[in-house]
Write a protein that holds these residues in place. Structure first.
Motif, mmCIF file in Angstrom:
data_model
loop_
_atom_site.group_PDB
_atom_site.id
_atom_site.type_symbol
_atom_site.label_atom_id
_atom_site.label_comp_id
_atom_site.label_asym_id
_atom_site.label_seq_id
_atom_site.Cartn_x
_atom_site.Cartn_y
_atom_site.Cartn_z
ATOM 1 N N ASN A 72 39.250 19.347 37.643
ATOM 2 C CA ASN A 72 40.873 19.950 37.699
ATOM 3 C C ASN A 72 40.571 21.316 37.124
ATOM 4 O OD1 ASN A 72 41.850 17.574 38.766
ATOM 5 N ND2 ASN A 72 42.587 16.755 36.558
ATOM 6 N N ARG A 98 39.508 23.867 39.699
ATOM 7 C CA ARG A 98 40.319 23.838 40.706
ATOM 8 C C ARG A 98 41.189 25.064 40.225
ATOM 9 N NH1 ARG A 98 41.165 17.924 43.083
ATOM 10 N NH2 ARG A 98 39.974 18.496 45.254
ATOM 11 N N LYS A 99 41.795 24.834 39.168
ATOM 12 C CA LYS A 99 42.762 25.839 38.613
ATOM 13 C C LYS A 99 42.306 27.268 38.472
ATOM 14 C CE LYS A 99 45.565 22.873 35.704
ATOM 15 N NZ LYS A 99 45.852 22.358 34.321
ATOM 16 N N LYS A 100 40.937 27.195 38.200
ATOM 17 C CA LYS A 100 40.281 28.768 38.266
ATOM 18 C C LYS A 100 40.111 29.376 39.742
ATOM 19 C CE LYS A 100 37.681 28.449 34.230
ATOM 20 N NZ LYS A 100 36.128 28.419 33.521
ATOM 21 N N LEU A 101 39.607 28.508 40.484
ATOM 22 C CA LEU A 101 39.650 28.716 42.039
ATOM 23 C C LEU A 101 41.151 29.226 42.463
ATOM 24 C CD1 LEU A 101 37.104 26.239 43.334
ATOM 25 C CD2 LEU A 101 36.539 28.604 42.739
ATOM 26 N N ASP A 102 41.869 28.486 42.308
ATOM 27 C CA ASP A 102 43.418 28.788 42.819
ATOM 28 C C ASP A 102 43.763 30.219 42.128
ATOM 29 O OD1 ASP A 102 43.383 26.320 43.927
ATOM 30 O OD2 ASP A 102 44.755 25.206 42.627
ATOM 31 N N SER A 103 43.704 30.192 40.989
ATOM 32 C CA SER A 103 44.213 31.609 40.187
ATOM 33 C C SER A 103 43.454 32.753 40.990
ATOM 34 C CB SER A 103 43.821 31.666 38.708
ATOM 35 O OG SER A 103 44.632 30.219 38.283
ATOM 36 N N THR A 162 38.166 19.938 48.448
ATOM 37 C CA THR A 162 39.089 18.848 49.208
ATOM 38 C C THR A 162 38.638 17.428 48.532
ATOM 39 O OG1 THR A 162 39.160 20.154 51.287
ATOM 40 C CG2 THR A 162 39.883 17.473 51.089
ATOM 41 N N ILE A 191 42.783 29.147 47.269
ATOM 42 C CA ILE A 191 43.323 27.680 47.490
ATOM 43 C C ILE A 191 42.843 26.697 48.167
ATOM 44 C CG2 ILE A 191 45.916 26.847 47.667
ATOM 45 C CD1 ILE A 191 45.699 29.300 45.579
ATOM 46 N N HIS A 192 42.885 25.367 47.566
ATOM 47 C CA HIS A 192 42.257 24.109 48.411
ATOM 48 C C HIS A 192 41.017 24.406 48.895
ATOM 49 C CE1 HIS A 192 46.419 22.880 48.341
ATOM 50 N NE2 HIS A 192 46.855 24.064 49.278
#
Length: 228
Positions: A201, A204-209, A217, A213-214
């Motif tokens: 989690n 994923r937040k670091k990648l999204d920021s 999977t 995004i996504h």
């Protein structure tokens, strides 16, 4: 391991020049896109996530200075201006707005490609033998455990690096939670399923920021993958 494919975005409204650059760059294994929507150049930068941009000054709707300034609001991706307006004032303006180089038209395509490759080496510090995994513009260096995207570093913890490297090494394959926990045990720390979930989690937040995004999977009941 194959060298990463660099993504080159050409922001040039003279299609003949743009296609000539595209042909030459493709011979050097570049993934090349020519901008079509000159009303939304930043949108094309965001969707393509290039490693380097060639930018003309004179463009429809807004000039290259405008777009350089807009791109610099969210990215440090290397930018080379290409223009026939190569007087000192234009060169100074381009550099002050955040450009990395300026090449006067007309130019020799081989010289242009040499400058592009030199700037990529300076920007991403890649030697020819760099052990790098690449996907969607994200570059994971297995030598120094660093992740970069659009010329910016994304800090990773040891566990986040181990998770991401495991997934990127086997891109397109579902990796079970058990396999990921085995990889995390290499840190000599006991890792349970809850710890794995927390690390996934956070990653994923670091990648999204960062704009990825996504990127990872979830296959519920099976594991995780990075889709090829």
């Amino acid at each position: 391991m194959d060298n990463p494919v660099y993504k080159l975005l050409i922001v040039e409204d003279d299609l003949g020049i743009a296609q000539a650059i595209q042909t030459q760059a493709s011979m050097w294994n570049f993934d090349v896109r020519i901008v079509e929507n000159f009303r939304d150049v930043t949108g094309e930068v965001t969707s393509f996530s290039p490693h380097i941009i060639l930018l003309d000054i004179t463009l429809p709707f807004f000039n290259g200075y405008h777009w350089c300034s807009e791109i610099r609001k969210f990215s440090r991706v290397p930018i080379i201006f290409i223009s026939s307006a190569a007087d000192n004032m234009n060169i100074i303006m381009a550099m002050n707005l955040g450009a990395d180089d300026f090449i006067a038209k007309p130019f020799d395509l081989n010289v242009l490609l040499a400058k592009i490759q030199a700037l990529l080496r300076r920007s991403y510090d890649f030697a020819p033998t760099s052990n790098v995994l690449a996907h969607r513009g994200a570059l994971l260096d297995l030598n120094d455990h660093t992740l970069s995207f659009n010329g910016e570093d994304i800090p990773l913890t040891k566990n986040e690096y181990r998770i991401l490297s495991c997934l990127m090494e086997q891109k397109g394959k579902v990796i079970s939670r058990e396999k990921l926990m085995e990889r995390l045990w290499e840190t000599d720390q006991f890792v349970d399923e809850n710890t794995l979930t927390v690390n996934i989690n956070r990653l994923r937040k670091k990648l999204d920021s960062a704009g990825l995004i996504h990127f990872i999977t979830t296959k519920f009941g099976v594991g995780y993958l990075i889709e090829s």
